[in-house]
Design a protein around this motif. Structure first.
Motif, mmCIF file in Angstrom:
data_model
loop_
_atom_site.group_PDB
_atom_site.id
_atom_site.type_symbol
_atom_site.label_atom_id
_atom_site.label_comp_id
_atom_site.label_asym_id
_atom_site.label_seq_id
_atom_site.Cartn_x
_atom_site.Cartn_y
_atom_site.Cartn_z
ATOM 1 N N THR A 143 0.836 -1.209 0.000
ATOM 2 C CA THR A 143 0.000 0.000 0.000
ATOM 3 C C THR A 143 0.868 1.256 0.000
ATOM 4 O O THR A 143 0.619 2.214 -0.741
ATOM 5 C CB THR A 143 -0.927 -0.006 1.241
ATOM 6 N N CYS A 146 2.482 1.831 -3.407
ATOM 7 C CA CYS A 146 1.557 2.411 -4.394
ATOM 8 C C CYS A 146 1.331 3.891 -4.104
ATOM 9 O O CYS A 146 1.236 4.719 -5.023
ATOM 10 C CB CYS A 146 0.234 1.650 -4.383
ATOM 11 N N ASP A 147 1.259 4.218 -2.816
ATOM 12 C CA ASP A 147 1.070 5.614 -2.427
ATOM 13 C C ASP A 147 2.273 6.463 -2.847
ATOM 14 O O ASP A 147 2.119 7.555 -3.419
ATOM 15 C CB ASP A 147 0.901 5.647 -0.896
ATOM 16 N N ALA A 149 4.462 5.754 -5.194
ATOM 17 C CA ALA A 149 4.510 5.800 -6.655
ATOM 18 C C ALA A 149 3.537 6.840 -7.193
ATOM 19 O O ALA A 149 3.832 7.598 -8.116
ATOM 20 C CB ALA A 149 4.179 4.417 -7.233
ATOM 21 N N TYR A 150 2.361 6.901 -6.562
ATOM 22 C CA TYR A 150 1.342 7.863 -7.004
ATOM 23 C C TYR A 150 1.809 9.303 -6.777
ATOM 24 O O TYR A 150 1.628 10.183 -7.618
ATOM 25 C CB TYR A 150 0.035 7.590 -6.241
ATOM 26 N N LYS A 151 2.455 9.510 -5.607
ATOM 27 C CA LYS A 151 2.889 10.871 -5.258
ATOM 28 C C LYS A 151 4.131 11.298 -6.026
ATOM 29 O O LYS A 151 4.423 12.487 -6.117
ATOM 30 C CB LYS A 151 3.188 10.948 -3.763
ATOM 31 N N ASN A 152 4.879 10.334 -6.534
ATOM 32 C CA ASN A 152 6.088 10.687 -7.267
ATOM 33 C C ASN A 152 5.684 11.473 -8.501
ATOM 34 O O ASN A 152 5.028 10.967 -9.412
ATOM 35 C CB ASN A 152 6.858 9.412 -7.635
ATOM 36 N N TRP A 156 5.940 7.984 -12.398
ATOM 37 C CA TRP A 156 6.508 6.675 -12.136
ATOM 38 C C TRP A 156 5.776 5.605 -12.946
ATOM 39 O O TRP A 156 4.552 5.509 -12.917
ATOM 40 C CB TRP A 156 6.427 6.348 -10.633
ATOM 41 N N ASN A 159 5.395 -1.054 -11.521
ATOM 42 C CA ASN A 159 4.260 -1.732 -10.915
ATOM 43 C C ASN A 159 4.498 -1.744 -9.403
ATOM 44 O O ASN A 159 5.506 -2.246 -8.939
ATOM 45 C CB ASN A 159 4.186 -3.163 -11.465
ATOM 46 N N CYS A 160 3.581 -1.194 -8.630
ATOM 47 C CA CYS A 160 3.837 -1.064 -7.193
ATOM 48 C C CYS A 160 3.468 -2.315 -6.411
ATOM 49 O O CYS A 160 3.621 -2.332 -5.203
ATOM 50 C CB CYS A 160 3.101 0.159 -6.639
#
Ligand code: SF4
Length: 357
Positions: A143, A146-147, A149-152, A156, A159-160
């Motif tokens: 989790t 993924c968070d 990766a999303y904020k990057n 990005w 695959n998280c």
């Protein structure tokens, strides 16, 4: 943090956590501690982490999470070897699990890099990783990944959710300076799930026999074969399937450096070559054995007369010539072997994916 690290066995350092405390004699002249109390004293990542003493800056035991540096490896596009927490200890007792989780989330995301984690807190590392579900990452880290990766903000593309336990791009290691620290830390390393296990024996302050690590009272373990023995060959049993994959050896540098007897390094090189395990000789340090002067530019000429001299023992002497001059030749040869990961890449003596040589 620094891309293009001067440390010979890595490419870059990444310091999401800074700060530490002294745990054993190998910490006495800790480079990170000195830096945190001098040149970087007012940097936000170091301010207040040390206090002055007669012997120089000393860690206070406070640790710091440098959130702004967390996603740095995601922004490094070219694969490289990354030394994690070079200016602290990821498994320091004051580092909360939540911070370690974030570091693992980034390492799981950045699978194009190879991360090298080195600790003196082997028990905590073992405890932390042993709680993970077999062959999987805990949901909380997936989790987080993924968070992050999303904020990057740079799009990005990875695959998280694909990383597994152990992380294939993570090498776990412990450092030890003498036999007693090796005995105390290496058995926990061997019991920790890892793709690659290594030891850094620097600053080497005494001889270490890796073929006879005392895992418990009266029981020795050969960390190259996993064989456990108590002195009676008939009783030899397997300690486990885990063995060491890489050994780094080095003498101490800095103004208060203690001499490393070259025979301690030679013995470890011979143990590794006998076992077929990669051996990396990082440096002699500030001092070099008198018989080894002949391998230096200028040989044992008059320029060495003004240097400091120190007896290793009754028969051997070392001379202080400085780290750069002492160099990293052992018996006239450079030893820069690295683990083969991922295989196949030769006979177990290959270079990691990020190495340029
Ligand atoms: S554990 Fe490492 S970072 Fe911490 S004081 Fe010792 S040498 Fe320095």
């Amino acid at each position: 943090m620094a891309d293009h690290s001067h440390i010979e066995w890595t490419d870059a350092t990444w310091n999401p956590i800074t700060g530490c405390s002294v745990v054993s004699p190998g910490c006495a002249n800790c480079y990170a501690m000195t830096l945190a109390g001098t040149r970087l004293k007012h940097h936000p990542s170091r301010a207040g982490l040390t206090q002055a003493s007669k012997a120089g800056p000393v860690w206070t035991g406070e640790v710091r999470f440098n959130e702004a540096w967390l996603d740095q490896p995601l922004r490094w596009r070219r694969p490289r070897m990354v030394f994690v927490c070079a200016h602290g200890d990821l498994f320091h007792e004051s580092v909360p699990d939540a911070w370690i989780d974030k570091v693992f989330a980034v390492m799981a995301l950045a699978q194009h890099h190879t991360f090298q984690v080195l600790t003196k807190r082997a028990k905590r590392m073992r405890q932390y990783l042993s709680t993970w579900p077999m062959n999987d990452m805990p949901d909380r880290i997936t989790t987080l990944a993924c968070d992050i990766a999303y904020k990057n903000g740079r799009g990005w593309q990875g695959n998280c959710g694909v990383a597994t336990r152990p992380l294939p791009n993570l090498w776990l290691g412990v450092s030890a300076e003498r036999q007693q620290e090796a005995d105390a830390r290496i058995p926990d390393l061997l019991a920790t799930p890892a793709s690659v296990r290594f030891v850094s024996l620097e600053p080497l302050l005494g001889p270490i026999d890796l073929t006879n690590i005392e895992a418990k009272a009266g029981v020795g373990v050969d960390v190259f074969s996993g064989l456990e023995f108590d002195g009676d060959p008939a009783d030899d049993v397997e300690f486990g399937t885990a063995t060491l994959d890489w050994v780094i050896v080095g003498g101490e540098s800095g103004t208060a450096a203690r001499p490393m007897h070259p025979d301690w390094a030679r013995s470890l090189r011979d143990q590794c070559t006998t076992a077929g395990v990669p051996f990396f000789f990082k440096q002699h340090g500030e001092w070099i054995g008198v018989p080894d002067l002949k391998q230096l530019p200028g040989g044992s000429g008059p320029g060495f007369g003004a240097c400091d001299w120190s007896p290793y023992d009754q028969e051997h002497e070392a001379v202080r010539v400085g780290k750069a001059r002492a160099g990293r030749l052992l018996d006239g040869r450079e030893w820069s072997q690295m683990p083969c990961s991922p295989p196949p890449c030769g006979e177990g003596l290959g270079v990691g994916p990020g190495r340029r040589r």
